[in-house]
Every structure is written in structure tokens, then in C-alpha cells.
Design an enzyme around this catalytic site. Structure first.
Site, PDB file in Angstrom:
ATOM      1  N   ALA A  72      -3.361   2.372   4.230  1.00 53.34           N
ATOM      2  CA  ALA A  72      -3.197   3.381   3.187  1.00 53.34           C
ATOM      3  C   ALA A  72      -3.582   2.795   1.827  1.00 53.34           C
ATOM      4  O   ALA A  72      -3.742   1.580   1.681  1.00 53.34           O
ATOM      5  CB  ALA A  72      -1.756   3.877   3.161  1.00 53.34           C
ATOM      6  N   GLN A  74      -2.018   2.137  -0.961  1.00 52.94           N
ATOM      7  CA  GLN A  74      -1.151   1.060  -1.443  1.00 52.94           C
ATOM      8  C   GLN A  74      -0.695   0.169  -0.282  1.00 52.94           C
ATOM      9  O   GLN A  74       0.493  -0.140  -0.128  1.00 52.94           O
ATOM     10  CB  GLN A  74       0.052   1.651  -2.183  1.00 52.94           C
ATOM     11  CG  GLN A  74      -0.265   2.126  -3.583  1.00 52.94           C
ATOM     12  CD  GLN A  74      -0.611   0.975  -4.529  1.00 52.94           C
ATOM     13  OE1 GLN A  74      -0.150  -0.140  -4.373  1.00 52.94           O
ATOM     14  NE2 GLN A  74      -1.434   1.273  -5.529  1.00 52.94           N
ATOM     15  N   SER A  75      -1.641  -0.280   0.514  1.00 52.23           N
ATOM     16  CA  SER A  75      -1.328  -1.083   1.688  1.00 52.23           C
ATOM     17  C   SER A  75      -0.946  -2.518   1.322  1.00 52.23           C
ATOM     18  O   SER A  75      -1.741  -3.258   0.735  1.00 52.23           O
ATOM     19  CB  SER A  75      -2.541  -1.107   2.631  1.00 52.23           C
ATOM     20  OG  SER A  75      -2.390  -2.077   3.630  1.00 52.23           O
ATOM     21  N   ASN A  76       0.276  -2.913   1.692  1.00 51.49           N
ATOM     22  CA  ASN A  76       0.686  -4.307   1.529  1.00 51.49           C
ATOM     23  C   ASN A  76      -0.123  -5.222   2.442  1.00 51.49           C
ATOM     24  O   ASN A  76      -0.452  -6.351   2.082  1.00 51.49           O
ATOM     25  CB  ASN A  76       2.174  -4.467   1.850  1.00 51.49           C
ATOM     26  CG  ASN A  76       3.069  -3.698   0.910  1.00 51.49           C
ATOM     27  OD1 ASN A  76       2.928  -3.788  -0.299  1.00 51.49           O
ATOM     28  ND2 ASN A  76       3.998  -2.940   1.465  1.00 51.49           N
ATOM     29  N   ALA A  78      -3.222  -4.826   3.415  1.00 49.89           N
ATOM     30  CA  ALA A  78      -4.560  -5.031   2.851  1.00 49.89           C
ATOM     31  C   ALA A  78      -4.518  -6.108   1.774  1.00 49.89           C
ATOM     32  O   ALA A  78      -5.369  -7.008   1.735  1.00 49.89           O
ATOM     33  CB  ALA A  78      -5.097  -3.730   2.287  1.00 49.89           C
TER      34      ALA A  78
END
Length: 337
Positions: A72, A74-76, A78
């Protein structure tokens, strides 16, 4: 469990602290401890770094010069993937899916997205509802056609290789509680793409810990969430050489705290953020850890942890707060003058 059999790069700050939460314990009438996997390092830390130690080692062993993953906006996961790739000198490409519909500038450019780019990752954005696995496979094929050696990491790092990180965490955590003489009755954490819970369940079962693991869901309905975790736990156990060690009864998820959907803040989650921040000085994120903590708080208030010693595993993600500033009332504690 002999983890040295598997390729691994040492990226995380381990072991992460195990701390008592005295003020929150007093507030809720339950003895609460916290496993600080928000302190794993790599771009402010989080649970994905444990998984990436094994995933990035596998990528390196395969001769990859690029890693690719998806998540997504705001992917942690990523952000931590981008940081690990930067540390290892490997290119990183990330496919980001809009799962919320937010047009807020901070949500789309600040927080995790800002750090993705600071770590040198390239990104593509897609509207919600896309087949992100298919999109990633197409992007990987295109990069390979240009001569890149691409290693694809699934969303959340959730495959048997990634789940090794949390089977190993189970070993680390049991060592800490045994050293302190703590009898633990339950381990609670936020569960999403399933790798963290699958690894913990596998590790706890293989070690005959007797500690039940409760995942508080952040995305899928209960039956689907539990099935994803169980399937991955089975494959993880096979990889570790202990097939069948996990039973279906070992996998428990409570999905009552998802709210309106993945990545959408809830009132109970925002309350959890405030309570952890004001009582313990600990920051949660609205997407994962806050919803996990909301479940912990509500179940404690309902008496479901009565006379228990409970550990909450903090999956990290506080960087995401800077993408969700619009969800908070900034005026409530402001003093004028």
C-alpha cells in the site's frame, strides 16, 4: 531450530528489548509487556527487517542486482525493503497501490513514501483493486528483459523464507522470558499479510512453548486471515524441517478491529495511539500496530486477559504517522499565549 542453515544477512538490531509497561498495565488491570520490534533498526525499524534478513540473503545468493516488492502507499514493508537494499547496494523498485483513496499530500508523499525515495528506491503507483502480484510479475519481467537480475519479494515479505524471521523471534523471545523467570500466558500482535503470525506460531509450536499467539487482524475477515496464516505456517514448518508441528487450533485471529478497511484509521486505534504515547512514551502506527493495540486494550477491558501476563509484540511503523496527520486533532492539547 537451526537457523544457521539458511542464508542470512545481519541487518537488524537484535535482540529487541522486552519491556514492562507499568502505567498501561495499571490502567487496564492486566500485566502487560512489550516486545519492541519497532527497534529493529533499518530506517526506524519494524517487523519486516527480521524477514528481510533472510529474504535479502536469498536475493544475494541468487545474484540479484535488483529487488522488487509491492504494498500500500504507506507500506512499512516497502520502506524497510528500500533501506535494506540501500545498505546492500542493490537497486530497489516498489509498486504502491492506493488502498484508501486519500488525496492528502502528506499521505501520498510523506512518511514511508518519503523514506522510500530517500533510500534510492524507484516507485510506481496504481489505483486500488489492481492485481498487484500480476503487476509486479510484469514489472519484473520487463526489468529482466533489460538485463536486470530481479529478486521478487512478496507483499509484507510473507513467504516461508520471510517467516523464518519470526520463527527465530520466537526463539529470541523465549530466551528473554526464561532468563527473567517470566511465565507468559499470551502473545498478542497485529496480523496482516500473515508472515509475522505464521513465523511466531511455527516457532512457538516447534519450541513447545505453551504460549498461545493471538493475531489482531488489520485487513481480511477472520476465516480468510486464519487460513492464510495456517497455510504459511505449514510451509514454514516444512522449511524448518518440522512438518506438522502446527495444528489448525494454534492459529487464532480476531478481526473485530479492522474497521472500515485496510489502512483506514479507527477511533479505537487512535485511542490506542494516544494511550501508548501518553502512558508509555511509545509510538504506534494507524495501519497495523494501533489496530493490534486496540484489540489488546478492548479485550483487556472485557476481562479476557484476567490474571494473565501478556506480551504485545510491537510491529513498528511509526513513520506512517506523518502520512496520517489529518486523522488527529492537533488542537486538543495546544496552549495559547
Amino acid at each position: 531450530m537451526h537457523f544457521s542453515r539458511f542464508p542470512r544477512v545481519r541487518l537488524a538490531h537484535l535482540p529487541t528489548p522486552l519491556e514492562h509497561m507499568p502505567r498501561l498495565s495499571k490502567e487496564l488491570g492486566v500485566e502487560l509487556w512489550i516486545k519492541r520490534d519497532d527497534c529493529t533498526g533499518m530506517s526506524s525499524g519494524g517487523n519486516k527487517t527480521r524477514k528481510l534478513e533472510f529474504l535479502m540473503a536469498e536475493a544475494e545468493a541468487m545474484g540479484a542486482d535488483m529487488v522488487m516488492t509491492q504494498g500500500a502507499t504507506q507500506s512499512n514493508h516497502a520502506r524497510q525493503t528500500a533501506a535494506c537494499a540501500a545498505r546492500m547496494g542493490i537497486a530497489c523498485h516498489i509498486l504502491l497501490e492506493d488502498r484508501t483513496g486519500y488525496n492528502n499530500a502528506n499521505y501520498n508523499e510523506n512518511g514511508n513514501v518519503l523514506l522510500d525515495h530517500l533510500h534510492g528506491a524507484t516507485t510506481e503507483k496504481f489505483p486500488g483493486g489492481h492485481d498487484m502480484v500480476g503487476e509486479m510479475n510484469r514489472a519484473a519481467d520487463a526489468a529482466r528483459a533489460q538485463g536486470k537480475a530481479v529478486y521478487v519479494i512478496p507483499g509484507g515479505g510473507s513467504n516461508p523464507t520471510g517467516a523464518l524471521g519470526y520463527a527465530n523471534c520466537a526463539l529470541e523471545l523465549l530466551g528473554q522470558v526464561n532468563e527473567r523467570g517470566l511465565k507468559v500466558d499470551r502473545l498478542v500482535h497485529a496480523t496482516g499479510s500473515s508472515g509475522t503470525q505464521a513465523g511466531l506460531v511455527t516457532g512457538m509450536a516447534a519450541l513447545n512453548s505453551g504460549i498461545p499467539v493471538l493475531g489482531i487482524g488489520t485487513r481480511a475477515p477472520r476465516e480468510r486471515q486464519e487460513q492464510m496464516v495456517y497455510d504459511l505456517a505449514q510451509r514454514t514448518a516444512e522449511k524448518l524441517g518440522c512438518p506438522g508441528v502446527v495444528s489448525r487450533e494454534d492459529v487464532v485471529a480476531n478481526t473485530d478491529y479492522v474497521g472500515d478497511g485496510y489502512g483506514l484509521p479507527t477511533q479505537s486505534g487512535l485511542e490506542a495511539i494516544s494511550m501508548f504515547a501518553e502512558l508509555e512514551g511509545i509510538l504506534l502506527d494507524p495501519v497495523y500496530s494501533a489496530k493490534g493495540a486496540a484489540g489488546l486494550i478492548d479485550l483487556a477491558r472485557k476481562g479476557q486477559f484476567q490474571d494473565e501476563r501478556v506480551i504485545f509484540l510491537h510491529t513498528g511503523g511509526s513513520v506512517g504517522l506523518f502520512g496520517y496527520d489529518f486523522a488527529f486533532d492537533h488542537s486538543s492539547r495546544r496552549i495559547n499565549g
